[in-house]
Design a protein around this motif. Structure first.
Motif, PDB file in Angstrom:
ATOM      1  N   GLU A   1       0.767  -1.294   0.083  1.00 25.16           N
ATOM      2  CA  GLU A   1      -0.053   0.081   0.158  1.00 25.16           C
ATOM      3  C   GLU A   1       0.904   1.327  -0.123  1.00 25.16           C
ATOM      4  OE1 GLU A   1      -2.474   0.140   3.407  1.00 25.16           O
ATOM      5  OE2 GLU A   1      -3.516   2.085   2.628  1.00 25.16           O
ATOM      6  N   GLU A   2       0.611   2.155  -0.876  1.00 27.66           N
ATOM      7  CA  GLU A   2       1.172   3.450  -0.882  1.00 27.66           C
ATOM      8  C   GLU A   2       0.727   4.360   0.220  1.00 27.66           C
ATOM      9  OE1 GLU A   2       3.179   5.273  -2.784  1.00 27.66           O
ATOM     10  OE2 GLU A   2       3.530   3.792  -4.567  1.00 27.66           O
ATOM     11  N   ILE A   3       1.545   4.818   1.302  1.00 25.60           N
ATOM     12  CA  ILE A   3       1.153   5.397   2.445  1.00 25.60           C
ATOM     13  C   ILE A   3       1.818   6.819   2.519  1.00 25.60           C
ATOM     14  CG2 ILE A   3       1.231   5.305   4.853  1.00 25.60           C
ATOM     15  CD1 ILE A   3       1.267   2.555   4.720  1.00 25.60           C
ATOM     16  N   PHE A   4       0.952   7.800   2.511  1.00 21.86           N
ATOM     17  CA  PHE A   4       1.511   8.954   2.820  1.00 21.86           C
ATOM     18  C   PHE A   4       1.182   9.446   4.176  1.00 21.86           C
ATOM     19  CE2 PHE A   4       1.640   9.293  -1.898  1.00 21.86           C
ATOM     20  CZ  PHE A   4       2.783   9.929  -1.964  1.00 21.86           C
ATOM     21  N   PRO A   5       2.023   9.638   5.097  1.00 25.85           N
ATOM     22  CA  PRO A   5       1.988   9.927   6.636  1.00 25.85           C
ATOM     23  C   PRO A   5       0.824  11.071   6.722  1.00 25.85           C
ATOM     24  CG  PRO A   5       4.073   9.066   6.353  1.00 25.85           C
ATOM     25  CD  PRO A   5       3.534   9.584   5.012  1.00 25.85           C
ATOM     26  N   ALA A   6      -0.108  11.165   7.529  1.00 25.75           N
ATOM     27  CA  ALA A   6      -0.987  12.475   7.431  1.00 25.75           C
ATOM     28  C   ALA A   6      -0.266  13.755   7.679  1.00 25.75           C
ATOM     29  CB  ALA A   6      -1.835  12.258   8.541  1.00 25.75           C
ATOM     30  N   SER A   7       0.595  13.799   8.563  1.00 26.04           N
ATOM     31  CA  SER A   7       1.221  15.169   8.941  1.00 26.04           C
ATOM     32  C   SER A   7       2.875  15.182   7.982  1.00 26.04           C
ATOM     33  CB  SER A   7       1.694  15.214  10.346  1.00 26.04           C
ATOM     34  OG  SER A   7       2.736  14.159  10.429  1.00 26.04           O
ATOM     35  N   SER A   8       2.885  14.618   6.933  1.00 19.99           N
ATOM     36  CA  SER A   8       3.893  14.686   6.183  1.00 19.99           C
ATOM     37  C   SER A   8       3.805  15.956   5.150  1.00 19.99           C
ATOM     38  CB  SER A   8       4.300  13.604   5.578  1.00 19.99           C
ATOM     39  OG  SER A   8       3.538  13.173   4.527  1.00 19.99           O
TER      40      SER A   8
END
Lengths: 347, 165
Positions: free
Chosen positions: A71-78
Motif C-alpha cells: 500500500e502507498e502510504i503518505f503519513p498524514a502530517s508529512s
C-alpha cells in the motif's frame, strides 16, 4: 541529417547508450540484492534464497513485485510533495554518475567510431563529486518531510556523514590526479593502459582511503549510521512504504555498483586488460567491458563481505575516524605524492 | 536561433523564475530547495560559457555543501510558515525603500555601459581547468595565496568556535 545544427545520429547513439547503461545499472542493482543474500547466507553458514527459481534467481523479481503491491502510504502530517521528491532524488543522483564512466574502448560500427561513454568531459571526476554532493538531498528531504523525529535524526546523521567523508575522498583523489594530470576518466584509463601498470601500484594508501570513504558514501555497514535500527527504529526511510521505500533501498545498490565501477576505473585500470592485445576493435571493446564488470563484481562482493563481517561504528567513532584519521592520512599521502612527483620531474 | 541560444533562454528563464520563487515562498525549506535549482541553472550558464570548472565547483560548493548547511539549520530549527513572527509594518516599509534605492543605484550605474563590449566570450578556452590553473598559479599567484590564507583563518576560526570546552 542536420537540423538545428545538431548531429541527430550522434544524439540517437547517445540516447541508446543511456538507455542501455541505465538498464544495466538497474539490472545489476537488482541482482546485487540476490547476491547480498547469498553472500550473507554463505558467511553465516545458511543456504539463502532458494525457493523462487533455480538457486533463488527469481527472488529479486518476487521482491520487486511485493514492493509494488504494497500500500502507498503518505503519513498524514508529512509534506506530500517533498515526501515524494526524496526517493526520486535519491534514485536520480544515483543514476547520474554513470554518465562520465568509460565502459569500454571504441566500437566500430558502419564506419563510425562509437565511444562507449556517454560524455567524456574534461572534468569527469569533479562531475562525479558534484553529483555525489547532491546525493545528500534525497536522504535529507525524505527524512525531514516524513515529519518523524527518528527520520530527521537519521537524515541529519546521514548528511553529516556524507559531507565529512567527501573531504577525505577528495583529498585521496587529488593525489591520484597529481599523477595522472587529467580529470577525465577516459584519459585516466588510457593512461593506465599506456603505462602498463595500474594506479593502485602508485597509490595504495590513496585507494584504501577512497575505498573506506566509498563505503561511507554508500551508507554501507560499518557506516550505515543513518539506518541504525537499534537506535533509530529504521532510519530516514522509516515512514516510507511500497515502491518509494524500494527506490531508497534500490538507490543504495545502484550507488554501490557505480562506486565500484569508479574505483575499478580510477585505480584498477578500468576496461584495460593487462598483457593481452586484441586487434579487432569490436571484440576488444566487448572483452574490456566484460573485464570491467568482473572487477566491479569483485568490489561489490568485498562491500558485502565487509557488511556481514564488521559491526556498525558508534557515531563519535565514525566522526573521529573521518576527521582525525582519514583526513590527516589523506593529507600526508597527498604531500608525499607531491614531493615524489616534484623530485621526479626535476631529474 | 541555434541550440546554444535556445539553451541560454531556457536557462535564463529558469534562473529568474526560481530566484523569484526563493523570495516568495513562505516555507523556508522550499526557499532553500529553489535556491539550489537557481545555483544549478547558473552552473548551466557557466557551461554555456565553456567554464566547466567554475560550473562544477559552483555545484559542489554552493549547491552541495553550503545549501546542505542551510537545510540543516532550517530543518533543525523547524521553521514553519505559521511559526514565522509577525513583522513590523514600518520595518517592511523601510525594507522596500532600501531595496528600491539599491535598484536605483544599480540602474543608474549600468545605464551608460556599452553592453557589446561587456559580453563574455563564448568561444574562449580560458574556463577550462588547465588554463585556469595556469593563470591562477602564474599571473595571479599572490592574490590566490592570500585568499587561501584567508580560508585557513576562517577554518581555524570555525574550529575554535566549535571547540567550546
Amino acid at each position: 541529417m542536420h537540423l538545428l545544427a545538431i548531429d541527430w545520429i550522434f544524439l540517437l547513439e547517445k540516447l541508446i547508450l543511456i538507455v542501455i547503461i541505465i538498464s544495466i545499472s538497474l539490472g545489476v542493482a537488482m541482482y546485487s540484492t540476490w547476491w547480498e543474500r547469498k553472500v550473507a547466507a554463505w558467511i553465516q553458514d545458511r543456504i539463502g534464497p532458494n525457493r523462487a527459481g533455480p538457486l533463488g534467481l527469481l527472488q529479486p523479481l518476487a521482491d520487486g513485485l511485493k514492493l509494488f503491491m504494497k500500500e502507498e502510504i503518505f503519513p498524514a502530517s508529512s509534506n506530500k510533495i517533498l515526501f515524494l521528491l526524496g526517493p526520486c532524488l535519491a534514485m536520480l543522483t544515483a543514476m547520474m554518475t554513470s554518465a562520465v564512466v568509460p565502459w569500454a574502448s571504441h566500437l566500430h560500427i558502419a564506419g563510425r567510431d562509437v565511444p562507449l561513454q556517454i560524455a567524456d568531459v574534461n572534468i569527469g571526476i569533479l562531475y562525479v563529486f558534484g553529483v555525489v554532493s547532491m546525493g545528500v538531498y534525497g536522504v535529507m528531504i525524505g527524512g525531514w518531510a516524513s515529519n518523524n523525529k527518528f527520520s530527521l535524526m537519521a537524515a541529519v546523521r546521514g548528511a553529516s556523514q556524507i559531507i565529512s567523508y567527501e573531504l577525505a575522498m577528495g583529498l585521496a583523489l587529488i593525489a591520484l590526479v597529481l599523477h595522472t594530470g587529467s580529470l577525465s576518466l577516459g584519459v585516466i584509463v588510457e593512461q593506465q593502459a599506456h603505462q602498463g601498470y595500474w594506479n593502485i601500484v602508485l597509490q595504495p594508501l590513496g585507494f584504501l582511503i577512497f575505498f573506506v570513504c566509498a563505503l561511507a558514501e554508500c551508507n554501507r555497514t560499518p557506516f550505515d549510521l543513518s539506518e541504525a535500527e537499534s537506535e533509530l527504529n529504521f532510519g530516514y526511510h522509516q515512514e516510507y512504504s511500497s515502491m518509494k521505500l524500494g527506490f531508497y533501498l534500490f538507490a543504495e545498490y545502484v550507488n554501490m555498483f557505480i562506486s565500484s565501477v569508479i574505483m575499478a576505473t580510477l585505480y584498477f585500470g578500468g576496461y584495460h586488460i593487462p598483457f593481452i592485445h586484441i586487434a579487432d576493435p569490436n571484440f576488444a571493446a566487448l572483452a574490456g567491458f566484460i573485464f570491467l564488470f568482473a572487477k566491479t563484481a569483485a568490489f561489490i562482493t568485498v562491500f558485502m563481505w565487509i557488511r556481514w563481517t564488521v559491526p556498525r561504528f558508534r557515531y563519535d567513532q565514525l566522526m573521529n575516524l573521518g576527521w582525525k584519521g582519514l583526513i590527516p592520512l589523506a593529507l600526508i599521502n597527498l604531500l608525499i605524492t607531491a614531493v615524489v612527483i616534484l623530485l621526479h620531474t626535476q631529474h | 536561433m541555434n541550440v546554444t541560444q535556445i539553451l541560454f533562454w531556457l536557462l535564463s528563464a529558469l534562473t529568474v523564475f526560481s530566484a523569484l520563487v526563493v523570495i516568495t515562498r513562505k516555507n523556508p525549506v522550499y526557499s532553500v530547495l529553489w535556491l539550489i535549482i537557481t545555483f544549478i541553472s547558473i552552473s548551466g550558464h557557466y557551461i554555456l560559457l565553456n567554464a566547466q570548472f567554475l560550473a562544477v565547483v559552483n555545484v559542489i560548493v554552493y549547491a552541495g555543501a553550503i545549501m546542505v548547511l542551510f537545510l540543516f539549520v532550517i530543518m533543525l530549527m523547524n521553521l514553519n510558515a505559521d511559526a514565522e513572527p509577525q513583522k513590523n509594518k514600518w520595518l517592511q516599509f523601510a525594507g522596500v525603500i532600501a531595496g528600491g534605492c539599491l535598484a536605483l543605484v544599480i540602474i543608474a550605474a549600468l545605464k551608460n555601459v556599452d553592453a557589446k563590449a561587456r559580453i563574455a566570450e563564448t568561444g574562449s578556452d580560458i574556463g577550462l581547468i588547465e588554463n585556469l590553473g595556469k593563470v591562477l598559479f602564474t599571473q595571479y599567484v599572490l592574490p590566490f595565496e592570500i585568499s587561501s590564507v584567508l580560508f585557513l583563518s576562517a577554518m581555524v576560526g570555525a574550529v575554535v568556535i566549535g571547540k567550546k570546552n
